[in-house]
Enzyme design. Sequence first.
Site, PDB file in Angstrom:
ATOM      1  N   VAL A  15      28.337   7.657  -3.053  1.00 32.17           N
ATOM      2  CA  VAL A  15      27.294   7.669  -4.089  1.00 32.17           C
ATOM      3  C   VAL A  15      26.881   6.245  -4.479  1.00 32.17           C
ATOM      4  CG1 VAL A  15      26.614   8.584  -6.341  1.00 32.17           C
ATOM      5  CG2 VAL A  15      28.244   9.859  -4.952  1.00 32.17           C
ATOM      6  N   VAL A 134      26.859  17.416 -12.163  1.00 32.48           N
ATOM      7  CA  VAL A 134      26.696  18.846 -11.888  1.00 32.48           C
ATOM      8  C   VAL A 134      25.610  19.049 -10.840  1.00 32.48           C
ATOM      9  CG1 VAL A 134      26.221  21.123 -12.860  1.00 32.48           C
ATOM     10  CG2 VAL A 134      27.288  19.379 -14.283  1.00 32.48           C
ATOM     11  N   GLY A 136      24.836  17.835  -7.899  1.00 26.19           N
ATOM     12  CA  GLY A 136      24.230  16.724  -7.159  1.00 26.19           C
ATOM     13  C   GLY A 136      22.798  16.422  -7.540  1.00 26.19           C
ATOM     14  N   ASP A 203      36.584  22.423  -8.543  1.00 26.97           N
ATOM     15  CA  ASP A 203      35.373  21.597  -8.633  1.00 26.97           C
ATOM     16  C   ASP A 203      34.238  22.391  -9.297  1.00 26.97           C
ATOM     17  OD1 ASP A 203      33.690  19.220  -7.637  1.00 26.97           O
ATOM     18  OD2 ASP A 203      32.645  20.940  -6.793  1.00 26.97           O
ATOM     19  N   LYS A 207      32.201  21.854 -13.159  1.00 29.68           N
ATOM     20  CA  LYS A 207      30.746  21.868 -13.382  1.00 29.68           C
ATOM     21  C   LYS A 207      30.357  22.991 -14.339  1.00 29.68           C
ATOM     22  CE  LYS A 207      30.177  20.131  -8.702  1.00 29.68           C
ATOM     23  NZ  LYS A 207      29.991  20.572  -7.307  1.00 29.68           N
ATOM     24  N   GLY A 308      26.032  14.675  -1.523  1.00 29.87           N
ATOM     25  CA  GLY A 308      25.446  13.775  -0.531  1.00 29.87           C
ATOM     26  C   GLY A 308      24.952  12.507  -1.206  1.00 29.87           C
TER      27      GLY A 308
HETATM   28  N1  LIG Z   1      29.984  12.380  -2.741  1.00 28.24           N
HETATM   29  C1  LIG Z   1      29.160  13.226  -3.344  1.00 28.24           C
HETATM   30  O1  LIG Z   1      28.328  13.868  -2.713  1.00 28.24           O
HETATM   31  C2  LIG Z   1      29.224  13.417  -4.830  1.00 28.24           C
HETATM   32  C3  LIG Z   1      28.363  14.335  -5.462  1.00 28.24           C
HETATM   33  C4  LIG Z   1      28.384  14.468  -6.849  1.00 28.24           C
HETATM   34  C5  LIG Z   1      29.285  13.737  -7.591  1.00 28.24           C
HETATM   35  N2  LIG Z   1      30.159  12.882  -6.959  1.00 28.24           N
HETATM   36  C6  LIG Z   1      31.090  12.122  -7.781  1.00 28.24           C
HETATM   37  O2  LIG Z   1      30.767  10.740  -7.664  1.00 28.24           O
HETATM   38  C7  LIG Z   1      31.941   9.956  -7.768  1.00 28.24           C
HETATM   39  C8  LIG Z   1      32.079   9.064  -6.542  1.00 28.24           C
HETATM   40  O3  LIG Z   1      32.150   9.875  -5.391  1.00 28.24           O
HETATM   41  P1  LIG Z   1      32.027   9.281  -3.906  1.00 28.24           P
HETATM   42  O4  LIG Z   1      31.884  10.457  -3.009  1.00 28.24           O
HETATM   43  O5  LIG Z   1      31.009   8.209  -3.850  1.00 28.24           O
HETATM   44  O6  LIG Z   1      33.486   8.668  -3.718  1.00 28.24           O
HETATM   45  P2  LIG Z   1      34.004   7.684  -2.588  1.00 28.24           P
HETATM   46  O7  LIG Z   1      33.079   7.689  -1.424  1.00 28.24           O
HETATM   47  O8  LIG Z   1      35.432   7.986  -2.371  1.00 28.24           O
HETATM   48  O9  LIG Z   1      33.882   6.255  -3.304  1.00 28.24           O
HETATM   49  C9  LIG Z   1      34.716   5.866  -4.338  1.00 28.24           C
HETATM   50  C10 LIG Z   1      34.544   4.369  -4.582  1.00 28.24           C
HETATM   51  O10 LIG Z   1      35.371   3.982  -5.657  1.00 28.24           O
HETATM   52  C11 LIG Z   1      36.105   2.835  -5.312  1.00 28.24           C
HETATM   53  N3  LIG Z   1      37.389   2.840  -6.019  1.00 28.24           N
HETATM   54  C12 LIG Z   1      38.360   3.774  -5.984  1.00 28.24           C
HETATM   55  N4  LIG Z   1      39.383   3.420  -6.807  1.00 28.24           N
HETATM   56  C13 LIG Z   1      39.032   2.246  -7.328  1.00 28.24           C
HETATM   57  C14 LIG Z   1      39.672   1.351  -8.216  1.00 28.24           C
HETATM   58  N5  LIG Z   1      40.871   1.616  -8.710  1.00 28.24           N
HETATM   59  N6  LIG Z   1      39.012   0.204  -8.567  1.00 28.24           N
HETATM   60  C15 LIG Z   1      37.800  -0.067  -8.058  1.00 28.24           C
HETATM   61  N7  LIG Z   1      37.145   0.730  -7.210  1.00 28.24           N
HETATM   62  C16 LIG Z   1      37.757   1.868  -6.859  1.00 28.24           C
HETATM   63  C17 LIG Z   1      36.300   2.909  -3.806  1.00 28.24           C
HETATM   64  O11 LIG Z   1      36.528   1.618  -3.309  1.00 28.24           O
HETATM   65  P3  LIG Z   1      36.735   1.296  -1.735  1.00 28.24           P
HETATM   66  O12 LIG Z   1      35.475   1.747  -1.057  1.00 28.24           O
HETATM   67  O13 LIG Z   1      36.900  -0.170  -1.683  1.00 28.24           O
HETATM   68  O14 LIG Z   1      37.946   2.062  -1.300  1.00 28.24           O
HETATM   69  C18 LIG Z   1      34.964   3.522  -3.369  1.00 28.24           C
HETATM   70  O15 LIG Z   1      34.013   2.509  -3.171  1.00 28.24           O
HETATM   71  C19 LIG Z   1      33.094  10.957  -7.936  1.00 28.24           C
HETATM   72  O16 LIG Z   1      33.365  11.136  -9.313  1.00 28.24           O
HETATM   73  C20 LIG Z   1      32.543  12.246  -7.359  1.00 28.24           C
HETATM   74  O17 LIG Z   1      33.129  13.407  -7.908  1.00 28.24           O
HETATM   75  C21 LIG Z   1      30.148  12.707  -5.610  1.00 28.24           C
END
Ligand SMILES: NC(=O)c1ccc[n+]([C@@H]2O[C@H](COP(=O)([O-])OP(=O)(O)OC[C@H]3O[C@@H](n4cnc5c(N)ncnc54)[C@H](OP(=O)(O)O)[C@@H]3O)[C@@H](O)[C@H]2O)c1
Length: 435
Positions: A15, A134, A136, A203, A207, A308
């Site tokens: 994201v 919620v 996306g 999950d 939401k 996504g």
């Molecule tokens: N992916 C989706 O489609 C989606 C949809 C809706 C909501 N969300 C929500 O959006 C949020 C992020 O999701 P994502 O999918 O983007 O996750 P992700 O791809 O796992 O990315 C998480 C990021 O946080 C960083 N991180 C983790 N622990 C950290 C720490 N202690 N200090 C600093 N940085 C830290 C990671 O760093 P590194 O890269 O250096 O490891 C990574 O860049 C979550 O709350 C998720 O539930 C995601």
Amino acid sequence: MAEPLRIALAGLGTVGTGVIRLIDTNREMIAARAGRPIEVVAITARDRGKDRGIDLSSYVWVDDMHAMAKRADVDVVLELVGGSDGPALTLAREALEAGKGFVTANKAMVAHHGLELAELAAIRNAPFAFEAAVAGGIPVVKSLREGTAANALTRIYGILNGTSNYILSEMERTGADFDEMLQAAQDQGFAEADPAFDIGGIDAAHKLAILAAIGFGTRIDFDAVRTEGITKVSASDIAQADALGYVVRLVGIASLFGEGDDRRLLQRVRPCLVPFRHPLAAVTGPTNAVVAEGDFSGRLLFQGAGAGDKPTASAVVADLIDIARGQSGAPFSVPSGALVQCVPADPGDRVGRDYLRFTVADRTGVLAELTAAMRDANVSIESLIQHGRDKDGGEVQVAMVTHDGPENCVSKALELLEGSPNLTAPPLVMPILKD
Ligand SMILES: NC(=O)c1ccc[n+]([C@@H]2O[C@H](COP(=O)([O-])OP(=O)(O)OC[C@H]3O[C@@H](n4cnc5c(N)ncnc54)[C@H](OP(=O)(O)O)[C@@H]3O)[C@@H](O)[C@H]2O)c1
């Protein structure tokens, strides 16, 4: 043009990098709509050296995420790290304490701590927004907060987890069993390596708790969400549902019972039978859909990509644009102090139809035992299907659909059958979604 809105971005994963790309791609249009530019002034993640597929060299990297909230050149802290507690929650508290705006896509944190954060935001007069938490890319938080604000909502429900929906609709399309389709979801990138929160319904429950609070003006109550995942749904359940005119979907449903001070809230996530003619039956793959029923609006359907990088970034940046415009209202639609504590409803009070599946020994008298339990518990059977002996012999599946009736009668029937030597596996009950 007015001063830019300055963002500190924590989290550069799916994201976070999506947000950077979106702000870059649509920079001028966003500035025009927001009335001022939106600028990312600081970024952080765990690993500075990681290749993230985008050029981050022009951004200021901050090693200590928690220092972001203290920076004088930051107006809004954007948390895209994840996790209900830990660093994300600490950052949220630090940002709001410092009077910064706080934007997140973190449903787990909002479901568990949203009320505390909304209270803190109100005290500090700081914006707090979580559209992306919620469904996306679907702007359902804004739609319930603003678009349906004049309505008394009675029911909010929907398909809130794309992974589960992908698995169930692929089981339906291919006839394959759960394990095979979970593997396919993982291979396609629709399921995490640890899919427990998705397939276990957690999950979707996060939401649903958020939507219920916004839609009903109630204090968020994640612990009261009754949650059941999709792991027990078999290929034969899906085939039987199909023969009866239904598809199986994991549906989160929040409904209000009673009036005034006697209002009770039922929040549930579980696999349901959805009639072919219902709009949720056509929602397949990783898509999400939310239905809200208002007393004046009638039934509203919101549908789109539930996850996504691009859809989620779209929702995050919409929050930033609102803040830039000075248009951030109460995060849960009414001031946090005015949110009502609603008593959880007894699920037994629900009146509806159910699908029941029994795996039983293939011998004389078993059907009579099942139907006698139904009769004694006052459950009226609308249809019954018995499938022949499976290839190993010895076991058959009996599926029933009940007429409308109180759920506690079905529970009573199952209690009567408990311990029966004829039942070779625990029964599965799935409600039939009301039109
Ligand atoms: N992916 C989706 O489609 C989606 C949809 C809706 C909501 N969300 C929500 O959006 C949020 C992020 O999701 P994502 O999918 O983007 O996750 P992700 O791809 O796992 O990315 C998480 C990021 O946080 C960083 N991180 C983790 N622990 C950290 C720490 N202690 N200090 C600093 N940085 C830290 C990671 O760093 P590194 O890269 O250096 O490891 C990574 O860049 C979550 O709350 C998720 O539930 C995601």
